[in-house]
Every structure is written in C-alpha cells, then in structure tokens.
Write a protein that holds these residues in place. Structure first.
Motif, PDB file in Angstrom:
ATOM      1  N   LEU A 105     -73.525 114.657  14.962  1.00 36.06           N
ATOM      2  CA  LEU A 105     -73.968 115.330  13.746  1.00 36.06           C
ATOM      3  C   LEU A 105     -75.061 116.319  14.122  1.00 36.06           C
ATOM      4  O   LEU A 105     -76.076 115.943  14.702  1.00 36.06           O
ATOM      5  CB  LEU A 105     -74.508 114.326  12.729  1.00 36.06           C
ATOM      6  N   ILE A 106     -74.833 117.589  13.792  1.00 33.89           N
ATOM      7  CA  ILE A 106     -75.818 118.635  14.069  1.00 33.89           C
ATOM      8  C   ILE A 106     -76.696 118.771  12.828  1.00 33.89           C
ATOM      9  O   ILE A 106     -76.208 119.050  11.729  1.00 33.89           O
ATOM     10  CB  ILE A 106     -75.132 119.977  14.382  1.00 33.89           C
ATOM     11  N   ALA A 107     -77.991 118.554  12.990  1.00 36.05           N
ATOM     12  CA  ALA A 107     -78.919 118.584  11.855  1.00 36.05           C
ATOM     13  C   ALA A 107     -79.943 119.687  12.055  1.00 36.05           C
ATOM     14  O   ALA A 107     -80.509 119.826  13.135  1.00 36.05           O
ATOM     15  CB  ALA A 107     -79.617 117.228  11.719  1.00 36.05           C
ATOM     16  N   PHE A 108     -80.175 120.475  10.999  1.00 38.15           N
ATOM     17  CA  PHE A 108     -81.218 121.505  11.056  1.00 38.15           C
ATOM     18  C   PHE A 108     -82.485 120.974  10.400  1.00 38.15           C
ATOM     19  O   PHE A 108     -82.455 120.010   9.624  1.00 38.15           O
ATOM     20  CB  PHE A 108     -80.762 122.802  10.376  1.00 38.15           C
ATOM     21  N   LYS A 109     -83.608 121.591  10.725  1.00 35.61           N
ATOM     22  CA  LYS A 109     -84.898 121.135  10.217  1.00 35.61           C
ATOM     23  C   LYS A 109     -84.972 121.368   8.708  1.00 35.61           C
ATOM     24  O   LYS A 109     -84.817 122.486   8.227  1.00 35.61           O
ATOM     25  CB  LYS A 109     -86.031 121.885  10.924  1.00 35.61           C
ATOM     26  N   SER A 110     -85.202 120.289   7.980  1.00 39.04           N
ATOM     27  CA  SER A 110     -85.312 120.380   6.524  1.00 39.04           C
ATOM     28  C   SER A 110     -86.250 119.269   6.064  1.00 39.04           C
ATOM     29  O   SER A 110     -86.785 118.518   6.874  1.00 39.04           O
ATOM     30  CB  SER A 110     -83.929 120.241   5.872  1.00 39.04           C
ATOM     31  N   ASP A 111     -86.438 119.159   4.745  1.00 35.58           N
ATOM     32  CA  ASP A 111     -87.341 118.124   4.253  1.00 35.58           C
ATOM     33  C   ASP A 111     -86.590 116.813   4.076  1.00 35.58           C
ATOM     34  O   ASP A 111     -85.358 116.745   4.151  1.00 35.58           O
ATOM     35  CB  ASP A 111     -88.019 118.563   2.956  1.00 35.58           C
ATOM     36  N   SER A 112     -87.330 115.750   3.806  1.00 34.87           N
ATOM     37  CA  SER A 112     -86.767 114.404   3.794  1.00 34.87           C
ATOM     38  C   SER A 112     -85.738 114.207   2.688  1.00 34.87           C
ATOM     39  O   SER A 112     -84.805 113.408   2.841  1.00 34.87           O
ATOM     40  CB  SER A 112     -87.888 113.367   3.651  1.00 34.87           C
TER      41      SER A 112
ATOM     42  N   HIS B 162     -82.311 115.161   4.092  1.00 37.33           N
ATOM     43  CA  HIS B 162     -81.820 114.189   5.067  1.00 37.33           C
ATOM     44  C   HIS B 162     -81.474 112.863   4.396  1.00 37.33           C
ATOM     45  O   HIS B 162     -80.526 112.184   4.809  1.00 37.33           O
ATOM     46  CB  HIS B 162     -82.859 113.985   6.169  1.00 37.33           C
ATOM     47  N   ASN B 163     -82.197 112.491   3.355  1.00 37.77           N
ATOM     48  CA  ASN B 163     -81.870 111.255   2.634  1.00 37.77           C
ATOM     49  C   ASN B 163     -80.518 111.355   1.947  1.00 37.77           C
ATOM     50  O   ASN B 163     -79.756 110.379   1.915  1.00 37.77           O
ATOM     51  CB  ASN B 163     -82.962 110.950   1.598  1.00 37.77           C
ATOM     52  N   LEU B 164     -80.202 112.528   1.380  1.00 41.82           N
ATOM     53  CA  LEU B 164     -78.890 112.729   0.763  1.00 41.82           C
ATOM     54  C   LEU B 164     -77.777 112.576   1.788  1.00 41.82           C
ATOM     55  O   LEU B 164     -76.761 111.919   1.540  1.00 41.82           O
ATOM     56  CB  LEU B 164     -78.823 114.116   0.122  1.00 41.82           C
ATOM     57  N   VAL B 165     -77.973 113.200   2.949  1.00 46.89           N
ATOM     58  CA  VAL B 165     -76.957 113.142   4.004  1.00 46.89           C
ATOM     59  C   VAL B 165     -76.780 111.698   4.488  1.00 46.89           C
ATOM     60  O   VAL B 165     -75.650 111.206   4.631  1.00 46.89           O
ATOM     61  CB  VAL B 165     -77.350 114.061   5.183  1.00 46.89           C
ATOM     62  N   ASP B 166     -77.888 111.010   4.727  1.00 48.43           N
ATOM     63  CA  ASP B 166     -77.813 109.614   5.185  1.00 48.43           C
ATOM     64  C   ASP B 166     -77.111 108.737   4.162  1.00 48.43           C
ATOM     65  O   ASP B 166     -76.297 107.861   4.512  1.00 48.43           O
ATOM     66  CB  ASP B 166     -79.216 109.062   5.452  1.00 48.43           C
ATOM     67  N   GLU B 167     -77.404 108.962   2.894  1.00 46.34           N
ATOM     68  CA  GLU B 167     -76.790 108.162   1.828  1.00 46.34           C
ATOM     69  C   GLU B 167     -75.279 108.357   1.807  1.00 46.34           C
ATOM     70  O   GLU B 167     -74.513 107.399   1.628  1.00 46.34           O
ATOM     71  CB  GLU B 167     -77.397 108.544   0.480  1.00 46.34           C
ATOM     72  N   TRP B 168     -74.844 109.598   2.018  1.00 45.84           N
ATOM     73  CA  TRP B 168     -73.406 109.854   2.009  1.00 45.84           C
ATOM     74  C   TRP B 168     -72.714 109.170   3.188  1.00 45.84           C
ATOM     75  O   TRP B 168     -71.666 108.534   3.019  1.00 45.84           O
ATOM     76  CB  TRP B 168     -73.136 111.362   2.058  1.00 45.84           C
ATOM     77  N   PHE B 169     -73.266 109.268   4.374  1.00 40.13           N
ATOM     78  CA  PHE B 169     -72.639 108.642   5.536  1.00 40.13           C
ATOM     79  C   PHE B 169     -72.615 107.118   5.405  1.00 40.13           C
ATOM     80  O   PHE B 169     -71.659 106.464   5.839  1.00 40.13           O
ATOM     81  CB  PHE B 169     -73.356 109.056   6.826  1.00 40.13           C
TER      82      PHE B 169
END
Length: 283
Positions: free
Chosen positions: A178-185, A188-195
């Motif tokens: 998973l390629i992640a760009f710098k963003s706020d938490s 990243h929480n939305l992405v983690d929740e989906w996975f």
C-alpha cells in the motif's frame, strides 16, 4: 519588543524546536537563536529549557507566551477595525489551506480573486489540515480537509469520494503493498477502517511518500495500490483498475471545509473571499 518577536515566541512554544520554527518561518536557525537571546534578555528570564528533543517552557515562559497571544489577538482586533473603514478593498488576506485544496482548487479561486481585488495582499500557508487547525495560527480563513473546526463558522464545500487504485485487477485474497502519502490522521483512519472491514484486501507493507503526486506515480509504475480522493484523479487514472471505497453501503469520502471566526467578515477583503468560495463549484 516587536510583533514579530511575540509571533516567534508563539511559534517556538507551538512547534517546540528551533529547527522546526526556522523551517516554518523560512529563516536560518542562528537568526532564530539570536532573536530568542534578545527576547530572553529583554524579559530578564529564560523562556525555554533546551533539551535534546524539544524546547520546554519555563513557568515564566508560560506566562510570557500567554501574554504574547493576548498581544497578537489585540493586534488582530485593531487591524480588523482599521481595515473595515473605507470602500477600497485592500489589506491582507491570510489563508491556511491543506495541500490538496491549495493544489486543486485555490489557483483558480485566487486568479479570480486577485483580478477583482488587486490591492489585497495574499498570505498563504499550506500544509496538513491537522497543523492548520492549531488555534495559535492566526489565519483569517482555513480551507481544511477531514474534520471541521470546533469553534467558529464552518461551511461545507465538498465530499470527496475515495477510490482504491492499482495496476493489477482486484482479486480475492490479493496481497499488495500500500502506497501512502503524507496526510492527517483522519484520512489514514478512514483507509485503515476500510481495509479492516475488507480482509480479502491485504496490504503487506506500506510505502510512505510525502506528496500525493508521488503516490500516484508509484502506483502507475506498479509498486503497489493506493487510496486516492476523486479530486486529484485525472482521466488517465481511470484506465487503471479502481474501486470506490464504501462502508455499510455508504461511500467513504474526505470532507472539505471553509472555517473562520464570524468577526473576520468585518474585514471587506476577507468577506469578499468567503463569498467567492461560497459561490464556487468544488465538484
């Protein structure tokens, strides 16, 4: 003491390091250190304790930082009153904008605004929405992503749907970086929740990059999958396999907000910008 000195004290207490403050203000570290020595000499007390990791406020320093914040608030109030006189639209417009907003939406907005009000000076700071929410940052308006501000006025501008992109078809049990760009938490929480709710997609490791454009280019080179908001996706990316992210049959999206204190609308240059943003199409 100059207003710049009070601003410096606030930045040092908020950021916590001379190096970080110098980078934020685009000045050298020795210049910051020299100015801090003058300030401490002026007050005849040390404001900070220097440690290997960060600056720690002394008890006297805490009182002086509080005083500095009051001075800057009074200055802002005075400027608001002074600039509200007269019909000419001038003065300074201070904007804090998330990186994505500044790249995707602000150029056309500011092109229109500066053509209408050429005498207004634009003071723009871009960065992560988390950082821009800091109440010590004296912006007239903020254009931020994720959560709105707790205090003041919040105008919703855009729900930006999220998509998963890859160069390879999506299959059950798929394991990919998973390629992640710098963003706020919040992002990243939305992405983690989906996975977590879709265990058939298994990111085996994370490749961290600074910019969203780098993230897109890495994905296009086949280095892994990437979650991207619709607003930054070009027609070219639609050629690649992509999947809208949903939870409980509802699309996952990043919210975009215009945030400000009600009193700043007394400044004509700020009020005109807020009105322009409200009248603009962010879709």
């Amino acid at each position: 003491m100059k207003l710049e000195d009070y601003e410096l004290i606030i930045h040092l207490s908020t950021i916590g390091t001379v190096r970080g403050t110098a980078k934020h203000l685009y000045v050298s570290q020795p210049a910051i250190t020299q100015r801090l020595r003058y300030i401490e000499s002026y007050f005849q007390h040390p404001l900070f304790i220097r440690t290997s990791k960060k600056l720690l406020l002394t008890p006297i320093g805490e009182q002086i930082v509080e005083h500095a914040q009051e001075v800057m608030e009074k200055e802002t109030e005075l400027q608001t009153v002074l600039q509200s006189y007269g019909d000419q639209i001038s003065g300074t417009l201070s904007i804090g904008a998330s990186s994505i907003v500044s790249q995707q939406f602000l150029p056309s907005l500011l092109e229109t605004y500066t053509s209408l009000y050429p005498d207004v000076k634009i003071d723009l700071v871009t960065g992560l929405s988390e950082d821009l929410r800091n109440p010590n940052q004296n912006f007239h308006v903020r254009l931020i992503r994720g959560k709105s501000m707790k205090d003041g006025e919040n105008i919703h501008l855009l729900s930006d749907p999220l998509y998963l992109y890859d160069t390879k078809p999506f299959t059950s049990g798929k394991e990919r970086p998973l390629i992640a760009f710098k963003s706020d938490s919040t992002f990243h929480n939305l992405v983690d929740e989906w996975f977590l709710s879709h265990p058939s997609f298994k990111p085996i490791k994370s490749i961290q990059v600074d910019q969203i454009e780098t993230c897109k280019q890495f994905m296009k080179k086949g280095l892994g999958m990437a979650v991207l908001p619709k607003s930054v996706v070009s027609e070219e990316l639609h050629q690649y396999p992509h999947l809208p992210l949903t939870l409980d049959n509802e699309p996952l999206s990043r919210e975009t907000w215009l945030c400000f204190q009600k009193s700043v609308r007394n400044l004509p240059q700020v009020d005109r910008f807020i009105q322009l943003v409200q009248d603009s199409d962010f879709t």
